[in-house]
Design a protein around this motif. Structure first.
Motif, PDB file in Angstrom:
ATOM      1  N   ASP A 140       0.847  -1.188   0.000  1.00 30.16           N
ATOM      2  CA  ASP A 140       0.000   0.000   0.000  1.00 30.16           C
ATOM      3  C   ASP A 140       0.889   1.246   0.000  1.00 30.16           C
ATOM      4  N   TYR A 141       1.033   1.875  -1.164  1.00 34.10           N
ATOM      5  CA  TYR A 141       1.896   3.033  -1.314  1.00 34.10           C
ATOM      6  C   TYR A 141       1.289   4.317  -0.749  1.00 34.10           C
ATOM      7  N   SER A 142       0.146   4.215  -0.096  1.00 31.37           N
ATOM      8  CA  SER A 142      -0.412   5.387   0.562  1.00 31.37           C
ATOM      9  C   SER A 142      -0.081   5.380   2.057  1.00 31.37           C
ATOM     10  N   GLN A 143       0.512   4.294   2.541  1.00 27.03           N
ATOM     11  CA  GLN A 143       0.814   4.217   3.972  1.00 27.03           C
ATOM     12  C   GLN A 143       2.070   5.011   4.328  1.00 27.03           C
ATOM     13  N   ASN A 144       2.195   5.306   5.601  1.00 29.88           N
ATOM     14  CA  ASN A 144       3.341   6.047   6.096  1.00 29.88           C
ATOM     15  C   ASN A 144       4.625   5.273   5.853  1.00 29.88           C
ATOM     16  N   GLY A 145       5.703   6.020   5.648  1.00 28.67           N
ATOM     17  CA  GLY A 145       7.003   5.402   5.432  1.00 28.67           C
ATOM     18  C   GLY A 145       7.874   6.299   4.589  1.00 28.67           C
ATOM     19  N   GLY A 146       9.062   5.806   4.312  1.00 34.26           N
ATOM     20  CA  GLY A 146      10.005   6.554   3.497  1.00 34.26           C
ATOM     21  C   GLY A 146      10.159   5.918   2.132  1.00 34.26           C
ATOM     22  N   TYR A 147      10.310   6.759   1.118  1.00 32.07           N
ATOM     23  CA  TYR A 147      10.433   6.295  -0.266  1.00 32.07           C
ATOM     24  C   TYR A 147      11.576   7.035  -0.952  1.00 32.07           C
ATOM     25  N   LEU A 193      11.204  10.906   0.066  1.00 32.16           N
ATOM     26  CA  LEU A 193       9.930  11.447   0.526  1.00 32.16           C
ATOM     27  C   LEU A 193       9.456  10.608   1.706  1.00 32.16           C
ATOM     28  N   PHE A 194       9.099  11.281   2.774  1.00 32.48           N
ATOM     29  CA  PHE A 194       8.514  10.602   3.932  1.00 32.48           C
ATOM     30  C   PHE A 194       7.037  10.930   3.999  1.00 32.48           C
ATOM     31  N   LYS A 195       6.237   9.914   4.233  1.00 32.85           N
ATOM     32  CA  LYS A 195       4.809  10.083   4.478  1.00 32.85           C
ATOM     33  C   LYS A 195       4.616   9.856   5.972  1.00 32.85           C
ATOM     34  N   THR A 196       4.167  10.896   6.663  1.00 33.70           N
ATOM     35  CA  THR A 196       4.064  10.827   8.125  1.00 33.70           C
ATOM     36  C   THR A 196       2.705  11.273   8.636  1.00 33.70           C
ATOM     37  N   GLY A 197       1.735  11.333   7.761  1.00 33.59           N
ATOM     38  CA  GLY A 197       0.422  11.829   8.156  1.00 33.59           C
ATOM     39  C   GLY A 197      -0.275  10.925   9.149  1.00 33.59           C
ATOM     40  N   ALA A 198      -1.221  11.499   9.869  1.00 36.75           N
ATOM     41  CA  ALA A 198      -1.985  10.746  10.858  1.00 36.75           C
ATOM     42  C   ALA A 198      -2.937   9.753  10.188  1.00 36.75           C
ATOM     43  N   HIS A 199      -3.287  10.025   8.933  1.00 33.79           N
ATOM     44  CA  HIS A 199      -4.183   9.114   8.219  1.00 33.79           C
ATOM     45  C   HIS A 199      -3.563   8.770   6.873  1.00 33.79           C
ATOM     46  N   THR A 200      -4.090   7.761   6.262  1.00 38.17           N
ATOM     47  CA  THR A 200      -3.591   7.351   4.964  1.00 38.17           C
ATOM     48  C   THR A 200      -3.814   8.471   3.953  1.00 38.17           C
ATOM     49  N   GLY A 201      -2.776   8.821   3.258  1.00 39.73           N
ATOM     50  CA  GLY A 201      -2.857   9.901   2.287  1.00 39.73           C
ATOM     51  C   GLY A 201      -2.843   9.372   0.873  1.00 39.73           C
ATOM     52  N   ALA A 202      -2.452  10.241  -0.044  1.00 38.73           N
ATOM     53  CA  ALA A 202      -2.394   9.877  -1.453  1.00 38.73           C
ATOM     54  C   ALA A 202      -1.288   8.849  -1.670  1.00 38.73           C
ATOM     55  N   PRO A 203      -1.521   7.911  -2.573  1.00 36.95           N
ATOM     56  CA  PRO A 203      -0.452   6.956  -2.891  1.00 36.95           C
ATOM     57  C   PRO A 203       0.715   7.658  -3.585  1.00 36.95           C
ATOM     58  N   LEU A 204       1.886   7.081  -3.452  1.00 40.37           N
ATOM     59  CA  LEU A 204       3.090   7.646  -4.047  1.00 40.37           C
ATOM     60  C   LEU A 204       2.901   7.895  -5.541  1.00 40.37           C
ATOM     61  N   GLN A 205       2.236   6.990  -6.234  1.00 43.76           N
ATOM     62  CA  GLN A 205       2.022   7.136  -7.676  1.00 43.76           C
ATOM     63  C   GLN A 205       1.297   8.433  -7.997  1.00 43.76           C
ATOM     64  N   GLU A 206       0.307   8.773  -7.180  1.00 44.55           N
ATOM     65  CA  GLU A 206      -0.455  10.014  -7.399  1.00 44.55           C
ATOM     66  C   GLU A 206       0.435  11.236  -7.178  1.00 44.55           C
ATOM     67  N   ILE A 207       1.265  11.190  -6.161  1.00 40.86           N
ATOM     68  CA  ILE A 207       2.157  12.304  -5.855  1.00 40.86           C
ATOM     69  C   ILE A 207       3.130  12.527  -7.011  1.00 40.86           C
ATOM     70  N   VAL A 208       3.741  11.464  -7.504  1.00 45.89           N
ATOM     71  CA  VAL A 208       4.701  11.584  -8.605  1.00 45.89           C
ATOM     72  C   VAL A 208       3.998  12.077  -9.872  1.00 45.89           C
ATOM     73  N   LYS A 209       2.817  11.564 -10.137  1.00 45.17           N
ATOM     74  CA  LYS A 209       2.064  12.005 -11.322  1.00 45.17           C
ATOM     75  C   LYS A 209       1.767  13.507 -11.230  1.00 45.17           C
ATOM     76  N   TRP A 210       1.324  13.967 -10.069  1.00 50.29           N
ATOM     77  CA  TRP A 210       1.034  15.390  -9.882  1.00 50.29           C
ATOM     78  C   TRP A 210       2.296  16.225 -10.101  1.00 50.29           C
ATOM     79  N   PHE A 211       3.414  15.795  -9.516  1.00 51.18           N
ATOM     80  CA  PHE A 211       4.680  16.509  -9.669  1.00 51.18           C
ATOM     81  C   PHE A 211       5.089  16.600 -11.136  1.00 51.18           C
ATOM     82  N   LYS A 212       5.019  15.497 -11.851  1.00 54.15           N
ATOM     83  CA  LYS A 212       5.392  15.504 -13.272  1.00 54.15           C
ATOM     84  C   LYS A 212       4.479  16.419 -14.084  1.00 54.15           C
ATOM     85  N   THR A 213       3.207  16.422 -13.779  1.00 53.71           N
ATOM     86  CA  THR A 213       2.254  17.282 -14.486  1.00 53.71           C
ATOM     87  C   THR A 213       2.573  18.757 -14.246  1.00 53.71           C
ATOM     88  N   GLN A 214       2.781  19.122 -12.992  1.00 54.86           N
ATOM     89  CA  GLN A 214       3.052  20.525 -12.659  1.00 54.86           C
ATOM     90  C   GLN A 214       4.339  21.015 -13.311  1.00 54.86           C
TER      91      GLN A 214
END
Length: 164
Positions: A15-22, A88-109
């Motif tokens: 689950d690439y939306s869970q907390n952790g380091g990537y 990139l570290f995901k440290t939110g209190a709840h499950t956030g966006a998956p890594l794939q979504e974050i990278v896609k957004w970054f590439k688009t911007q």
């Protein structure tokens, strides 16, 4: 014509939306040298990563990830002439966006802003795409893994000079 199937680099059932380091690497399309240059002498440790305007734009959007996706933090990073490495570290209190979504957004911007820069003559034109399709990611498993990745990022300019 049947095109070859791309190998899926994602860890199955993770689950690439869970907390952790990537550790993430994104390459430019056809490994084009879009960003600044690395110059100097490795022996004398006289290396210089000379940024250009596209580098600054990429870093702006890299750190904007922290605002767009609360609970994310950019750690180590480096922009090389034809790729970008970052942790990139995901440290939110709840499950956030998956890594794939974050990278896609970054590439688009970054692509959209680069296109605007090309139109006003700020950036060099690129061939069809700014970024290579997909990206590489590694799930950081422990402190030793994190330390090794940070060293890899730090040493990337020296490796670049040695390989060139």
């Amino acid at each position: 014509m049947d095109l070859p199937k791309r190998k899926n680099l994602r860890l199955e059932n993770y689950d690439y939306s869970q907390n952790g380091g990537y550790f993430v690497t994104i390459c430019t399309h056809e490994r084009s040298h879009v960003f600044g240059e690395v110059t100097g002498n490795v022996v004398g440790a006289n290396l210089c990563v000379r940024p250009n305007e596209p580098d600054k734009m990429v870093l702006k959007w890299l750190f904007e990830i922290e605002n767009k996706y609360p609970g994310t933090k950019i750690d180590y990073y480096i922009v090389m002439p034809d790729h970008l490495h970052f942790i990139l570290f995901k440290t939110g209190a709840h499950t956030g966006a998956p890594l794939q979504e974050i990278v896609k957004w970054f590439k688009t911007q970054t692509t959209n802003e680069y296109i605007k820069g090309v139109k006003i003559g700020l950036y060099e034109p690129f061939n069809r795409h700014l970024w290579q399709r997909g990206y590489f990611e590694h799930i950081i498993r422990n402190q030793q893994d994190l330390d090794e990745i940070r060293r890899y990022i730090e040493n990337n300019p020296a490796k670049w000079v040695l390989e060139k």
